[in-house]
Motif scaffolding. Sequence first.
Motif, PDB file in Angstrom:
ATOM      1  N   ALA A  98       0.841  -1.873  -0.169  1.00  0.00           N
ATOM      2  CA  ALA A  98       0.157  -0.002   0.103  1.00  0.00           C
ATOM      3  C   ALA A  98       0.971   1.177   0.277  1.00  0.00           C
ATOM      4  O   ALA A  98       0.704   2.169  -0.614  1.00  0.00           O
ATOM      5  CB  ALA A  98      -1.268   0.271   1.052  1.00  0.00           C
ATOM      6  N   THR A 103      -2.706  -0.846  -5.156  1.00  0.00           N
ATOM      7  CA  THR A 103      -3.856  -0.902  -4.463  1.00  0.00           C
ATOM      8  C   THR A 103      -4.720  -2.166  -3.890  1.00  0.00           C
ATOM      9  O   THR A 103      -3.849  -3.514  -4.576  1.00  0.00           O
ATOM     10  CB  THR A 103      -5.333  -0.464  -5.876  1.00  0.00           C
ATOM     11  N   GLY A 267      -7.099   2.584   1.353  1.00  0.00           N
ATOM     12  CA  GLY A 267      -7.194   3.385  -0.143  1.00  0.00           C
ATOM     13  C   GLY A 267      -7.650   1.710  -1.447  1.00  0.00           C
ATOM     14  O   GLY A 267      -6.826   1.343  -1.752  1.00  0.00           O
ATOM     15  N   SER A 269      -9.969  -0.828  -3.103  1.00  0.00           N
ATOM     16  CA  SER A 269     -11.329  -0.375  -4.893  1.00  0.00           C
ATOM     17  C   SER A 269     -12.038  -0.547  -4.132  1.00  0.00           C
ATOM     18  O   SER A 269     -11.675  -1.941  -3.909  1.00  0.00           O
ATOM     19  CB  SER A 269      -9.838  -1.198  -5.039  1.00  0.00           C
TER      20      SER A 269
END
Length: 330
Positions: A98, A103, A267, A269
């Motif tokens: 990360a 991602t 973060g 998705s």
Amino acid sequence: MPSATPVLEDVHKILERYADNPSAFLALNARTEYFTAEGIDGCVAYRTAGRYLVQFAGPFAADRDRPALLAAFRKHAASRRKKVLAIQLQESDTELYATGGFTVNQMGASYAIDLSRFTLRGSKFVRLRNKISKAGRSGLVVTEDDPLAVDAELTELDRDWLRGKGRFAKELTFMVGERTGEVAPLRRLFVGRIDGAVIGYISYSPVYGTRPGWLHDLTRRRREAPPGVMEAINSHAITALSEDGAGWLHLGFTPFTALDPAHEPPGASPMVARIVRFLAEHGEKVYPSATQVAYKEKWDPHAVLPEYLAFEGRPSLGAILRLMHLANAI
């Protein structure tokens, strides 16, 4: 600059020194490629799939060298005009990826039994004990065998197993183990027979790191095998592995299971999370997750460990489809 491609024996030694992923031994599967960087004792296992270098597990190296090895691998991928897609990362890998601009999303979970605490006694194992006893009454005999000595018998069983999956069934690859190959002697193989005929088998691969032991890996059974055969084979193996001092039995990674928003790193998705949840609910034709988890939960595992996939930059549906194709799921 990448250094010379290591031989399989050297990769195995690297895994022994540094691997802390219960599925790490699968990095020794046939057709896997390896990246090494000069001055770093370690390697990255991967396969090439279209525009991607699909990395299996995190970098195998000392903690201090893992960021540099990953950075070198990314440069290697860029020099080939590829992007990195990493699979079966552990929770301890997520920060490395990360913070490096990947991602990262949860993909599923792996399950493990602490053999020092395991017992089949008690009311919660009544059904499991009954299945094992029923298999024994059918005449089942379980032995530990040399993989090379029984190769012809098991190859024929593999064909029968695949025919039972249907006309268009394909055998999964990459994220599952192999029975043959150069490292076959390092595995342990337990075979079940009835009246001398092979009815099923389970192959176990070594596991290194903080939960050392064995990985319950490749499993096959005949279509006409009576209920309880695989449970009886595994119970026999548990006894043998425990007597030999094994600490843990890892039941392996199952995608699309034990999903929890709390496991998603910062973060993650939303699009990937939706796809993974959709496959968890409707993806049995892609991977029989529900069946796999039901088998694993019978053994009341002591640890359920989330596992992750990581996309270099923004994820795409194309990358997910490429991964599924590489695993022979589509």
